[in-house]
Motif scaffolding. Structure first.
Motif, PDB file in Angstrom:
ATOM      1  N   LEU A   1      47.869  37.679   3.076  1.00  0.00           N
ATOM      2  CA  LEU A   1      48.147  37.353   4.469  1.00  0.00           C
ATOM      3  C   LEU A   1      46.958  36.636   5.092  1.00  0.00           C
ATOM      4  CD1 LEU A   1      49.899  37.668   7.061  1.00  0.00           C
ATOM      5  CD2 LEU A   1      48.624  39.763   7.466  1.00  0.00           C
ATOM      6  N   THR A   2      45.766  37.138   4.828  1.00  0.00           N
ATOM      7  CA  THR A   2      44.552  36.516   5.352  1.00  0.00           C
ATOM      8  C   THR A   2      44.412  35.088   4.842  1.00  0.00           C
ATOM      9  OG1 THR A   2      43.431  38.648   5.473  1.00  0.00           O
ATOM     10  CG2 THR A   2      42.036  36.702   5.463  1.00  0.00           C
ATOM     11  N   LEU A   3      44.634  34.887   3.570  1.00  0.00           N
ATOM     12  CA  LEU A   3      44.490  33.557   2.966  1.00  0.00           C
ATOM     13  C   LEU A   3      45.511  32.578   3.536  1.00  0.00           C
ATOM     14  CD1 LEU A   3      43.128  31.781   0.830  1.00  0.00           C
ATOM     15  CD2 LEU A   3      44.858  32.577  -0.786  1.00  0.00           C
ATOM     16  N   GLU A   4      46.768  32.975   3.590  1.00  0.00           N
ATOM     17  CA  GLU A   4      47.816  32.087   4.079  1.00  0.00           C
ATOM     18  C   GLU A   4      47.638  31.762   5.555  1.00  0.00           C
ATOM     19  OE1 GLU A   4      50.192  30.530   2.378  1.00  0.00           O
ATOM     20  OE2 GLU A   4      49.389  31.380   0.548  1.00  0.00           O
ATOM     21  N   THR A   5      47.304  32.759   6.355  1.00  0.00           N
ATOM     22  CA  THR A   5      47.109  32.539   7.788  1.00  0.00           C
ATOM     23  C   THR A   5      45.909  31.636   8.024  1.00  0.00           C
ATOM     24  OG1 THR A   5      48.038  34.723   8.219  1.00  0.00           O
ATOM     25  CG2 THR A   5      46.837  33.694  10.006  1.00  0.00           C
ATOM     26  N   ASP A   6      44.854  31.837   7.255  1.00  0.00           N
ATOM     27  CA  ASP A   6      43.653  31.020   7.388  1.00  0.00           C
ATOM     28  C   ASP A   6      43.961  29.554   7.105  1.00  0.00           C
ATOM     29  OD1 ASP A   6      40.849  30.633   7.800  1.00  0.00           O
ATOM     30  OD2 ASP A   6      40.584  30.557   5.625  1.00  0.00           O
ATOM     31  N   GLU A   7      44.727  29.286   6.057  1.00  0.00           N
ATOM     32  CA  GLU A   7      45.059  27.908   5.695  1.00  0.00           C
ATOM     33  C   GLU A   7      45.913  27.245   6.773  1.00  0.00           C
ATOM     34  OE1 GLU A   7      46.881  28.043   1.862  1.00  0.00           O
ATOM     35  OE2 GLU A   7      45.018  28.566   0.847  1.00  0.00           O
ATOM     36  N   LYS A   8      46.906  27.967   7.277  1.00  0.00           N
ATOM     37  CA  LYS A   8      47.787  27.405   8.299  1.00  0.00           C
ATOM     38  C   LYS A   8      47.037  27.172   9.616  1.00  0.00           C
ATOM     39  CE  LYS A   8      52.034  29.229   6.330  1.00  0.00           C
ATOM     40  NZ  LYS A   8      51.504  29.108   5.014  1.00  0.00           N
ATOM     41  N   THR A   9      46.125  28.060   9.950  1.00  0.00           N
ATOM     42  CA  THR A   9      45.343  27.907  11.173  1.00  0.00           C
ATOM     43  C   THR A   9      44.461  26.670  11.098  1.00  0.00           C
ATOM     44  OG1 THR A   9      45.330  30.299  11.469  1.00  0.00           O
ATOM     45  CG2 THR A   9      43.693  29.060  12.679  1.00  0.00           C
ATOM     46  N   LYS A  10      43.862  26.428   9.944  1.00  0.00           N
ATOM     47  CA  LYS A  10      43.019  25.237   9.792  1.00  0.00           C
ATOM     48  C   LYS A  10      43.835  23.959   9.971  1.00  0.00           C
ATOM     49  CE  LYS A  10      39.507  27.353   6.903  1.00  0.00           C
ATOM     50  NZ  LYS A  10      38.927  27.458   5.569  1.00  0.00           N
ATOM     51  N   VAL A  11      45.049  23.932   9.444  1.00  0.00           N
ATOM     52  CA  VAL A  11      45.911  22.756   9.576  1.00  0.00           C
ATOM     53  C   VAL A  11      46.285  22.546  11.047  1.00  0.00           C
ATOM     54  CG1 VAL A  11      48.185  21.804   9.023  1.00  0.00           C
ATOM     55  CG2 VAL A  11      46.817  22.865   7.235  1.00  0.00           C
ATOM     56  N   ILE A  12      46.657  23.614  11.738  1.00  0.00           N
ATOM     57  CA  ILE A  12      47.028  23.495  13.151  1.00  0.00           C
ATOM     58  C   ILE A  12      45.842  23.036  13.983  1.00  0.00           C
ATOM     59  CG2 ILE A  12      47.747  24.810  15.193  1.00  0.00           C
ATOM     60  CD1 ILE A  12      49.519  26.473  13.276  1.00  0.00           C
ATOM     61  N   ASN A  13      44.663  23.586  13.727  1.00  0.00           N
ATOM     62  CA  ASN A  13      43.469  23.161  14.467  1.00  0.00           C
ATOM     63  C   ASN A  13      43.144  21.700  14.195  1.00  0.00           C
ATOM     64  OD1 ASN A  13      43.057  25.550  15.822  1.00  0.00           O
ATOM     65  ND2 ASN A  13      41.719  26.392  14.256  1.00  0.00           N
ATOM     66  N   GLU A  14      43.363  21.232  12.975  1.00  0.00           N
ATOM     67  CA  GLU A  14      43.143  19.826  12.654  1.00  0.00           C
ATOM     68  C   GLU A  14      44.137  18.941  13.409  1.00  0.00           C
ATOM     69  OE1 GLU A  14      41.252  16.592  11.140  1.00  0.00           O
ATOM     70  OE2 GLU A  14      40.614  18.671  10.941  1.00  0.00           O
ATOM     71  N   LEU A  15      45.385  19.393  13.522  1.00  0.00           N
ATOM     72  CA  LEU A  15      46.378  18.636  14.290  1.00  0.00           C
ATOM     73  C   LEU A  15      45.994  18.578  15.769  1.00  0.00           C
ATOM     74  CD1 LEU A  15      49.712  19.903  12.702  1.00  0.00           C
ATOM     75  CD2 LEU A  15      48.708  17.630  12.494  1.00  0.00           C
ATOM     76  N   ILE A  16      45.466  19.662  16.306  1.00  0.00           N
ATOM     77  CA  ILE A  16      45.011  19.678  17.695  1.00  0.00           C
ATOM     78  C   ILE A  16      43.872  18.682  17.879  1.00  0.00           C
ATOM     79  CG2 ILE A  16      43.814  21.084  19.431  1.00  0.00           C
ATOM     80  CD1 ILE A  16      45.476  23.469  18.474  1.00  0.00           C
ATOM     81  N   LYS A  17      42.955  18.627  16.906  1.00  0.00           N
ATOM     82  CA  LYS A  17      41.827  17.684  16.978  1.00  0.00           C
ATOM     83  C   LYS A  17      42.330  16.236  16.947  1.00  0.00           C
ATOM     84  CE  LYS A  17      37.506  16.542  14.647  1.00  0.00           C
ATOM     85  NZ  LYS A  17      37.770  15.189  14.178  1.00  0.00           N
ATOM     86  N   ILE A  18      43.279  15.948  16.078  1.00  0.00           N
ATOM     87  CA  ILE A  18      43.846  14.597  15.991  1.00  0.00           C
ATOM     88  C   ILE A  18      44.533  14.234  17.303  1.00  0.00           C
ATOM     89  CG2 ILE A  18      45.643  13.204  14.878  1.00  0.00           C
ATOM     90  CD1 ILE A  18      44.946  14.737  12.264  1.00  0.00           C
ATOM     91  N   TYR A  19      45.251  15.172  17.864  1.00  0.00           N
ATOM     92  CA  TYR A  19      45.951  14.957  19.129  1.00  0.00           C
ATOM     93  C   TYR A  19      44.961  14.643  20.242  1.00  0.00           C
ATOM     94  CZ  TYR A  19      49.234  15.909  22.941  1.00  0.00           C
ATOM     95  OH  TYR A  19      50.016  15.821  24.048  1.00  0.00           O
ATOM     96  N   LYS A  20      43.841  15.375  20.259  1.00  0.00           N
ATOM     97  CA  LYS A  20      42.805  15.117  21.267  1.00  0.00           C
ATOM     98  C   LYS A  20      42.158  13.752  21.054  1.00  0.00           C
ATOM     99  CE  LYS A  20      40.637  19.064  22.957  1.00  0.00           C
ATOM    100  NZ  LYS A  20      39.622  20.129  22.827  1.00  0.00           N
ATOM    101  N   ASP A  21      41.956  13.362  19.797  1.00  0.00           N
ATOM    102  CA  ASP A  21      41.332  12.069  19.488  1.00  0.00           C
ATOM    103  C   ASP A  21      42.223  10.891  19.895  1.00  0.00           C
ATOM    104  OD1 ASP A  21      39.125  13.355  18.500  1.00  0.00           O
ATOM    105  OD2 ASP A  21      39.700  13.151  16.388  1.00  0.00           O
ATOM    106  N   LEU A  22      43.528  11.119  19.948  1.00  0.00           N
ATOM    107  CA  LEU A  22      44.449  10.061  20.351  1.00  0.00           C
ATOM    108  C   LEU A  22      44.427   9.833  21.862  1.00  0.00           C
ATOM    109  CD1 LEU A  22      47.522  10.816  18.071  1.00  0.00           C
ATOM    110  CD2 LEU A  22      45.941   8.895  17.912  1.00  0.00           C
ATOM    111  N   GLY A  23      43.707  10.658  22.591  1.00  0.00           N
ATOM    112  CA  GLY A  23      43.586  10.460  24.027  1.00  0.00           C
ATOM    113  C   GLY A  23      44.307  11.496  24.858  1.00  0.00           C
ATOM    114  N   GLU A  24      45.105  12.316  24.242  1.00  0.00           N
ATOM    115  CA  GLU A  24      45.800  13.371  24.972  1.00  0.00           C
ATOM    116  C   GLU A  24      44.853  14.554  25.091  1.00  0.00           C
ATOM    117  OE1 GLU A  24      48.752  13.013  26.316  1.00  0.00           O
ATOM    118  OE2 GLU A  24      49.003  11.029  25.467  1.00  0.00           O
ATOM    119  N   ASN A  25      44.233  14.696  26.237  1.00  0.00           N
ATOM    120  CA  ASN A  25      43.205  15.711  26.420  1.00  0.00           C
ATOM    121  C   ASN A  25      43.712  16.879  27.272  1.00  0.00           C
ATOM    122  OD1 ASN A  25      40.735  16.765  25.918  1.00  0.00           O
ATOM    123  ND2 ASN A  25      39.599  15.409  27.272  1.00  0.00           N
ATOM    124  N   ASN A  26      44.973  17.259  27.102  1.00  0.00           N
ATOM    125  CA  ASN A  26      45.575  18.320  27.902  1.00  0.00           C
ATOM    126  C   ASN A  26      45.399  19.701  27.278  1.00  0.00           C
ATOM    127  OD1 ASN A  26      46.459  16.280  29.546  1.00  0.00           O
ATOM    128  ND2 ASN A  26      48.488  16.179  28.634  1.00  0.00           N
TER     129      ASN A  26
END
Length: 67
Positions: free
Chosen positions: A7-32
């Motif tokens: 559970l720890t391993l799977e959750t950790d991997e999915k969290t990293k992907v979601i955080n990376e998507l949030i970073k990409i979204y912020k880099d595109l100019g959407e700073n909400n």
């Protein structure tokens, strides 16, 4: 214990992907997105915590049945 570590391993991997998507979204100019909305990278127990819990369970059981 196996389920907790998986559970720890799977959750950790999915969290990293979601955080990376949030970073990409912020880099595109959407700073909400607030910094508080970023997910924690670590959820669950470490291997040391599971080992200590396992040992503590054995010790408590032995004390309970020996007294």
């Amino acid at each position: 214990m196996f389920d907790a570590s998986r559970l720890t391993l799977e959750t950790d991997e999915k969290t990293k992907v979601i955080n990376e998507l949030i970073k990409i979204y912020k880099d595109l100019g959407e700073n909400n997105i607030n910094p508080e909305e970023k997910l924690k990278d670590f959820v669950g127990h470490t291997h040391i915590q599971m080992l200590v819990g396992f040992c503590l369970g054995i010790i408590v059981t032995l004390i309970y049945f020996c007294l």
